[in-house]
Design a protein around this motif. Structure first.
Motif, PDB file in Angstrom:
ATOM      1  N   GLY A  44      40.310  14.892 -21.704  1.00  0.00           N
ATOM      2  CA  GLY A  44      39.726  16.044 -22.382  1.00  0.00           C
ATOM      3  C   GLY A  44      38.324  16.352 -21.889  1.00  0.00           C
ATOM      4  O   GLY A  44      37.944  17.531 -21.780  1.00  0.00           O
ATOM      5  N   TYR A  45      37.545  15.318 -21.592  1.00  0.00           N
ATOM      6  CA  TYR A  45      36.194  15.519 -21.071  1.00  0.00           C
ATOM      7  C   TYR A  45      36.225  16.087 -19.649  1.00  0.00           C
ATOM      8  O   TYR A  45      35.304  16.788 -19.229  1.00  0.00           O
ATOM      9  N   ASP A  46      37.304  15.776 -18.925  1.00  0.00           N
ATOM     10  CA  ASP A  46      37.436  16.239 -17.542  1.00  0.00           C
ATOM     11  C   ASP A  46      37.933  17.675 -17.451  1.00  0.00           C
ATOM     12  O   ASP A  46      37.465  18.459 -16.618  1.00  0.00           O
ATOM     13  N   HIS A  47      38.911  18.019 -18.302  1.00  0.00           N
ATOM     14  CA  HIS A  47      39.662  19.256 -18.090  1.00  0.00           C
ATOM     15  C   HIS A  47      39.638  20.237 -19.259  1.00  0.00           C
ATOM     16  O   HIS A  47      39.736  21.449 -19.040  1.00  0.00           O
ATOM     17  N   LEU A  48      39.560  19.751 -20.490  1.00  0.00           N
ATOM     18  CA  LEU A  48      39.718  20.624 -21.652  1.00  0.00           C
ATOM     19  C   LEU A  48      38.397  21.013 -22.293  1.00  0.00           C
ATOM     20  O   LEU A  48      38.372  21.780 -23.251  1.00  0.00           O
ATOM     21  N   SER A  49      37.312  20.464 -21.797  1.00  0.00           N
ATOM     22  CA  SER A  49      35.983  20.799 -22.318  1.00  0.00           C
ATOM     23  C   SER A  49      35.306  21.769 -21.358  1.00  0.00           C
ATOM     24  O   SER A  49      35.610  21.813 -20.169  1.00  0.00           O
ATOM     25  N   GLU A  50      34.368  22.549 -21.897  1.00  0.00           N
ATOM     26  CA  GLU A  50      33.616  23.478 -21.065  1.00  0.00           C
ATOM     27  C   GLU A  50      32.353  23.899 -21.805  1.00  0.00           C
ATOM     28  O   GLU A  50      32.407  24.277 -22.975  1.00  0.00           O
ATOM     29  N   TYR A  51      31.235  23.797 -21.109  1.00  0.00           N
ATOM     30  CA  TYR A  51      29.972  24.266 -21.687  1.00  0.00           C
ATOM     31  C   TYR A  51      28.983  24.547 -20.552  1.00  0.00           C
ATOM     32  O   TYR A  51      28.833  23.729 -19.649  1.00  0.00           O
ATOM     33  N   PRO A  52      28.322  25.706 -20.606  1.00  0.00           N
ATOM     34  CA  PRO A  52      28.515  26.820 -21.537  1.00  0.00           C
ATOM     35  C   PRO A  52      29.902  27.454 -21.396  1.00  0.00           C
ATOM     36  O   PRO A  52      30.544  27.313 -20.369  1.00  0.00           O
ATOM     37  N   GLU A  53      30.323  28.143 -22.427  1.00  0.00           N
ATOM     38  CA  GLU A  53      31.636  28.762 -22.417  1.00  0.00           C
ATOM     39  C   GLU A  53      31.760  29.744 -21.254  1.00  0.00           C
ATOM     40  O   GLU A  53      30.885  30.571 -21.023  1.00  0.00           O
ATOM     41  N   GLY A  54      32.849  29.621 -20.506  1.00  0.00           N
ATOM     42  CA  GLY A  54      33.089  30.508 -19.380  1.00  0.00           C
ATOM     43  C   GLY A  54      32.429  30.075 -18.096  1.00  0.00           C
ATOM     44  O   GLY A  54      32.559  30.742 -17.061  1.00  0.00           O
ATOM     45  N   SER A  55      31.725  28.934 -18.126  1.00  0.00           N
ATOM     46  CA  SER A  55      30.990  28.488 -16.945  1.00  0.00           C
ATOM     47  C   SER A  55      31.863  27.757 -15.936  1.00  0.00           C
ATOM     48  O   SER A  55      31.524  27.660 -14.754  1.00  0.00           O
ATOM     49  N   GLY A  56      32.986  27.186 -16.417  1.00  0.00           N
ATOM     50  CA  GLY A  56      33.807  26.371 -15.532  1.00  0.00           C
ATOM     51  C   GLY A  56      33.309  24.951 -15.381  1.00  0.00           C
ATOM     52  O   GLY A  56      33.856  24.181 -14.586  1.00  0.00           O
ATOM     53  N   TRP A  57      32.292  24.589 -16.162  1.00  0.00           N
ATOM     54  CA  TRP A  57      31.717  23.239 -16.067  1.00  0.00           C
ATOM     55  C   TRP A  57      32.173  22.386 -17.250  1.00  0.00           C
ATOM     56  O   TRP A  57      31.711  22.566 -18.377  1.00  0.00           O
ATOM     57  N   SER A  58      33.092  21.468 -16.969  1.00  0.00           N
ATOM     58  CA  SER A  58      33.527  20.527 -17.994  1.00  0.00           C
ATOM     59  C   SER A  58      32.394  19.549 -18.284  1.00  0.00           C
ATOM     60  O   SER A  58      31.400  19.475 -17.539  1.00  0.00           O
ATOM     61  N   PHE A  59      32.552  18.768 -19.349  1.00  0.00           N
ATOM     62  CA  PHE A  59      31.507  17.807 -19.700  1.00  0.00           C
ATOM     63  C   PHE A  59      31.302  16.789 -18.583  1.00  0.00           C
ATOM     64  O   PHE A  59      30.161  16.428 -18.252  1.00  0.00           O
ATOM     65  N   THR A  60      32.395  16.293 -18.005  1.00  0.00           N
ATOM     66  CA  THR A  60      32.286  15.320 -16.917  1.00  0.00           C
ATOM     67  C   THR A  60      31.562  15.938 -15.729  1.00  0.00           C
ATOM     68  O   THR A  60      30.666  15.316 -15.141  1.00  0.00           O
ATOM     69  N   ARG A  61      31.937  17.139 -15.380  1.00  0.00           N
ATOM     70  CA  ARG A  61      31.320  17.806 -14.227  1.00  0.00           C
ATOM     71  C   ARG A  61      29.833  18.028 -14.450  1.00  0.00           C
ATOM     72  O   ARG A  61      29.025  17.857 -13.529  1.00  0.00           O
ATOM     73  N   TYR A  62      29.460  18.393 -15.683  1.00  0.00           N
ATOM     74  CA  TYR A  62      28.055  18.688 -15.958  1.00  0.00           C
ATOM     75  C   TYR A  62      27.176  17.448 -15.791  1.00  0.00           C
ATOM     76  O   TYR A  62      26.079  17.522 -15.237  1.00  0.00           O
ATOM     77  N   PHE A  63      27.651  16.299 -16.272  1.00  0.00           N
ATOM     78  CA  PHE A  63      26.824  15.092 -16.230  1.00  0.00           C
ATOM     79  C   PHE A  63      26.979  14.293 -14.936  1.00  0.00           C
ATOM     80  O   PHE A  63      26.097  13.508 -14.587  1.00  0.00           O
ATOM     81  N   PHE A  64      28.086  14.512 -14.222  1.00  0.00           N
ATOM     82  CA  PHE A  64      28.289  13.836 -12.935  1.00  0.00           C
ATOM     83  C   PHE A  64      28.779  14.853 -11.904  1.00  0.00           C
ATOM     84  O   PHE A  64      29.916  14.776 -11.417  1.00  0.00           O
ATOM     85  N   PRO A  65      27.937  15.827 -11.558  1.00  0.00           N
ATOM     86  CA  PRO A  65      28.397  16.920 -10.686  1.00  0.00           C
ATOM     87  C   PRO A  65      28.842  16.462  -9.302  1.00  0.00           C
ATOM     88  O   PRO A  65      29.863  16.938  -8.789  1.00  0.00           O
ATOM     89  N   GLU A  66      28.111  15.569  -8.674  1.00  0.00           N
ATOM     90  CA  GLU A  66      28.475  15.127  -7.329  1.00  0.00           C
ATOM     91  C   GLU A  66      29.750  14.291  -7.350  1.00  0.00           C
ATOM     92  O   GLU A  66      30.633  14.467  -6.497  1.00  0.00           O
ATOM     93  N   ALA A  67      29.845  13.393  -8.300  1.00  0.00           N
ATOM     94  CA  ALA A  67      31.047  12.564  -8.406  1.00  0.00           C
ATOM     95  C   ALA A  67      32.262  13.429  -8.723  1.00  0.00           C
ATOM     96  O   ALA A  67      33.358  13.223  -8.173  1.00  0.00           O
ATOM     97  N   PHE A  68      32.079  14.416  -9.582  1.00  0.00           N
ATOM     98  CA  PHE A  68      33.182  15.313  -9.940  1.00  0.00           C
ATOM     99  C   PHE A  68      33.656  16.077  -8.707  1.00  0.00           C
ATOM    100  O   PHE A  68      34.872  16.242  -8.494  1.00  0.00           O
ATOM    101  N   GLU A  69      32.709  16.527  -7.900  1.00  0.00           N
ATOM    102  CA  GLU A  69      33.051  17.254  -6.686  1.00  0.00           C
ATOM    103  C   GLU A  69      33.861  16.381  -5.720  1.00  0.00           C
ATOM    104  O   GLU A  69      34.725  16.869  -4.989  1.00  0.00           O
ATOM    105  N   LYS A  70      33.598  15.068  -5.756  1.00  0.00           N
ATOM    106  CA  LYS A  70      34.309  14.131  -4.884  1.00  0.00           C
ATOM    107  C   LYS A  70      35.660  13.690  -5.459  1.00  0.00           C
ATOM    108  O   LYS A  70      36.367  12.897  -4.834  1.00  0.00           O
TER     109      LYS A  70
END
Length: 323
Positions: A217-243
């Motif tokens: 859910g933190y990886d795929h079903l969460s998003e903030y800000p709304e409509g940004s495309g940034w899940s919680f995992t991506r927001y706090f670990f952007p480089e790791a998420f990209e990898k």
């Protein structure tokens, strides 16, 4: 907003920092399916019970958000939080209900006027939605006294006479089961038949599969800000998420860390991890080790161990084992 550019979020306002978000779990899905069946059958009521801090209140909030997708967006659905009263009064009971369902005048008048006001409020909502039904969740329902069930039954009967079905879903601790047993012994069939025929035991996280679903859910079903495309995992670990790193792939490590800590603390019962402590551990890991904190790159078992210890889970479970 450029989905490749990390959005600006004021410090302290991200849902991971405020704790105000909803993540579906396997248990919530199972409970959802059960409650949908109760409502679909126009059952008068049922009980959902489980140990404290297991995630029941969050599950109610999730269902209140999700059920309109099943029954229409205008489904009249309400939540009441039971207060603790040594000597409950009819006036306070209907006052609390009016206040919790959002009535504009919850406090004025005597008990009979408040009861009539609540009945007319429910009737108007049911007719406006063309559903001819009312759904109400009562949280901390183990606090209800027998006389309060009688007052609730009055509203149920009045609505029924007006052609409106009301489903009351009692949500509380395991004392609810003991209350039902007491009502059975004292032959209070009218209470059991209205509100306690059905039951569902709500549990926490018990397996790696449960944990994978929650972390996903933190990886795929969460998003903030709304409509940004940034899940919680991506927001706090952007480089790791990209990898390609995802929290759901940490489920095995986190579950084994918890199992080890439980064994070291001498906890013998099977793990039934309350959502409160699970979410506290995940939030700590994201805040402390993510890009806004130590920026460790990605999480390992040592980080998860620190997060679980910091959540207070082991201390809480040790106390639970003692009592």
């Amino acid at each position: 907003m450029n989905s490749n550019e990390r959005p600006f979020v004021p410090k302290g306002s991200h849902p991971i920092e405020t704790g105000r978000y909803l993540i579906p779990t396997n248990e919530i899905v199972r409970m959802h399916n059960t409650v949908v069946q109760w409502i679909d059958n126009r059952s008068p009521g049922g009980m959902i019970y489980g140990r404290p801090r297991i995630g029941k209140s969050r599950a109610i909030n999730y269902l209140m958000f999700d059920l309109p997708a099943e029954f229409g967006k205008n489904l009249p659905i309400f939540k009441m939080c039971c207060r603790q009263y040594n000597r409950p009064s009819e006036s306070s009971f209907f006052e609390d209900l009016l206040n919790d369902v959002g009535h504009a005048l919850p406090f004025s008048g005597k008990a009979n006027l408040k009861r009539d006001r609540l009945f007319r409020f429910f009737l108007e909502r049911a007719e406006r939605a063309a559903q001819k039904r009312i759904i109400i969740f009562i949280d901390d329902a183990q606090r209800l006294h027998e006389i309060q069930y009688g007052w609730l039954m009055d509203i149920y009967n009045e609505l029924d006479n007006a052609g409106v079905s009301m489903t009351v879903i009692l949500v509380g601790q395991e004392e609810l089961i003991h209350q039902r047993s007491s009502f059975i012994q004292s032959r209070k069939a009218q209470i059991i038949g209205r509100f306690m025929i059905h039951e569902y035991k709500f549990t926490g996280i018990k397996s790696v599969s449960d944990m994978t679903t929650c972390l996903s859910g933190y990886d795929h079903l969460s998003e903030y800000p709304e409509g940004s495309g940034w899940s919680f995992t991506r927001y706090f670990f952007p480089e790791a998420f990209e990898k390609g790193y995802r929290l759901e792939n940490c489920a095995q490590d986190l579950f084994e860390v918890i199992t080890t800590l439980r064994n070291e603390a001498g906890l013998k019962k099977s793990a039934d991890i309350p959502m409160q402590y699970f979410t506290l551990a995940v939030e700590y890991a994201l805040r402390r080790f993510g890009i806004n904190g130590e920026d460790v790159g990605w999480l390992n078992r040592a980080h998860w161990k620190q997060a679980v210890i910091n959540s207070g889970y082991i201390e809480a479970e040790t106390y639970q084992d003692v009592v």
